[in-house]
Each structure stands twice: as C-alpha cells, then as structure tokens.
Motif scaffolding. Structure first.
Motif: not given
Length: 284
Positions: A243-269
């Motif tokens: 179960r995710f609070s809004a803050d917990e969801m944001r933290r998880s999304l922020q991290m996977i956005i950063r990882y996805t950009a680092q790996q070139g799957l998206i062009p930038s965060e």
C-alpha cells in the motif's frame, strides 16, 4: 447506463475484489481481457491502444509516454516488490557477486523490463557496476516499437535459464529458478533488501494502471470511478499487500525515472507530476 471498458488487469490480491465482483459500480463495467502472463497484453496496449484500462509496467509507461502514446497514468499500484531475489548466477562455474559483473554476459528477457531496470539501477548505483561493459543478451523486443534496442539477441529457440545452466551466460536478471546449480547473485537476499530499503526508503513499483487518453478526456467520471474501485479493491486485500501513500509512490517513481534515464530508456528525467494529466493528478 454503465460505460463498458475493455480492461487488462492481472490477478493480484489488490485487484481480486474488483475482478470477482465483490465491489461494483453504476458508472463503469469491465470487459476483462485474458492475457497470461499479464505482461503479454502490454504490447497491444502500447502499440494498438487495445484497452480503455490497463495494467502497465512502469518502465514501459515511461518509454511509451516519451513517444507520445495516448495513455494516462493513474496513481494506483498493483504490483510492487523488492528486486534483489530476481538475479541468478551458476554457482557450478564459481562464485559470482554483483561487483564481478563488469564485462560479463548477462541475460534478460527484454532489456526494457521493469525488473531489469530496477536491478541495473541497483547494480550501477549501489555496487558501482559499469552497465556499458556488460554483454547484454536479450530474448524479446521492447513493448514500445520505436525504441532502438542495441543488445545482442539470443539465438532463436534458446531459453534464458537453460543458457545460464549451460554456461552460455554468466548471470541472468528477472528470473527465479529452483535448479540446484543456480544461486542468487545477491547472496543474502533478505538482508540486501532490508539494507537497501534502509538506505533509500523506497519499495520498487513494477506495475501501475493506465487509462486511454480518450477515456480521460471524454469520460472523466468513469476514470474517477475506476480509480475509486481500484482503491477499494486494494483496501480489501490482505494487510501484507503493498500500500502506497502519495509520498511513498512519488519516491518510488522518482527513483525508477532516474534509473530509466540513466540507462538510456528515456532521453532525460521527467517530473513525477508529468506522468499524470490534469484529471489523474488530482487523484494523487
């Protein structure tokens, strides 16, 4: 009359009450598509907009959004888990640890899987692994057709776990196996998960729910009710379900956005708020 929605949702504890009719609605009705495993339905959603409501791997959504696919994220998590247990090596060929992966042959079903993105992020950011040095061997293309996959494709007919057993790969990501020769790359999986969570305070999100842009634009009341039903269905699930609070969801999304950009799957965060539209952002 209720709006009928073509829907792809896997069988999760948090979706059970919605799928079995324990909870319902006068506003929407669901025509559930049958895809097993559920992720095989993500490609028709991304490429053909096959559903009005769809479970969706978060990395696939990030990539699809980058290419302008007409989908909108709902702040509803249906699958989240720690990832460390989904990395294997062949202990019969010697001990391998995460820091040994540079220049090794590593297999993964598709380079763009969400579990793969989480694990590569963990390996690079927590263990200093040079992801570019690895010989990535893949077995499927990306759900998002426009993505240019530069990995080495496994020979036709080869199976990922069997290649690891046979010594054709040094490690695999995104898999589990009870084969006696195969061991977790992270030797103490539970301990690693606990220490990683203590450092980052993040539970990795795998799958969320999207709706079509058209549904959000033309039937906002339906989208609100879909979200209500997902939330109520999750509340019916066992307490152990994520179960995710809004803050917990944001933290998880922020991290996977950063990882996805680092790996070139998206062009930038991108900012978390950009993943939603004006309607679904109000549901956060």
């Amino acid at each position: 009359m209720a709006i009928r929605l073509r829907t792809l949702l896997g069988d999760h504890a948090c979706t059970a009450a919605l799928k079995n009719g324990t909870i319902g609605s006068d506003v929407v009705a669901f025509d559930f598509a049958d895809y097993s495993p559920t992720h095989t339905g993500f490609k028709p959603m991304v490429r053909e907009q096959a559903f009005d409501v769809s479970e969706m791997a978060i990395v696939t959504y990030l990539m699809a959004k980058n290419f302008g696919k007409p989908m909108v994220l709902l702040p509803a998590v249906v699958m989240a888990r720690f990832q460390h247990g989904f990395a294997l090596y062949n202990a019969k060929r010697g001990t391998l640890t995460p820091t040994d992966l540079n220049n090794k042959r590593v297999g993964i079903r598709s380079f763009t899987t969400t579990t793969g993105a989480w694990l590569r992020g963990i390996l690079a950011n927590d263990y200093g692994v040079d992801l570019d040095s690895i010989d990535w061997v893949t077995f499927e293309d990306a759900h998002v057709a426009e993505f240019q996959d530069t990995t080495r494709r496994a020979p036709k007919g080869k199976q990922i776990v069997q290649m690891l057993i046979d010594g054709e790969l040094d490690a695999v990501l995104g898999e589990k196996s009870d084969h006696p020769d195969l061991k977790p790359l992270f030797a103490d999986v539970e301990g690693e998960e606990k220490s990683w969570f203590a450092r980052h305070n993040v539970l990795p999100i795998n799958h969320m729910v999207v709706v079509s842009e058209q549904l959000s634009r033309d039937h906002p009341e339906a989208v609100r009710d879909v979200f209500r039903l997902l939330r109520e269905s999750a509340a019916c699930a066992p307490a152990a379900s994520p179960r995710f609070s809004a803050d917990e969801m944001r933290r998880s999304l922020q991290m996977i956005i950063r990882y996805t950009a680092q790996q070139g799957l998206i062009p930038s965060e991108v900012a978390v708020d950009e993943l939603f539209d004006d309607l679904t952002r109000t549901l956060l």
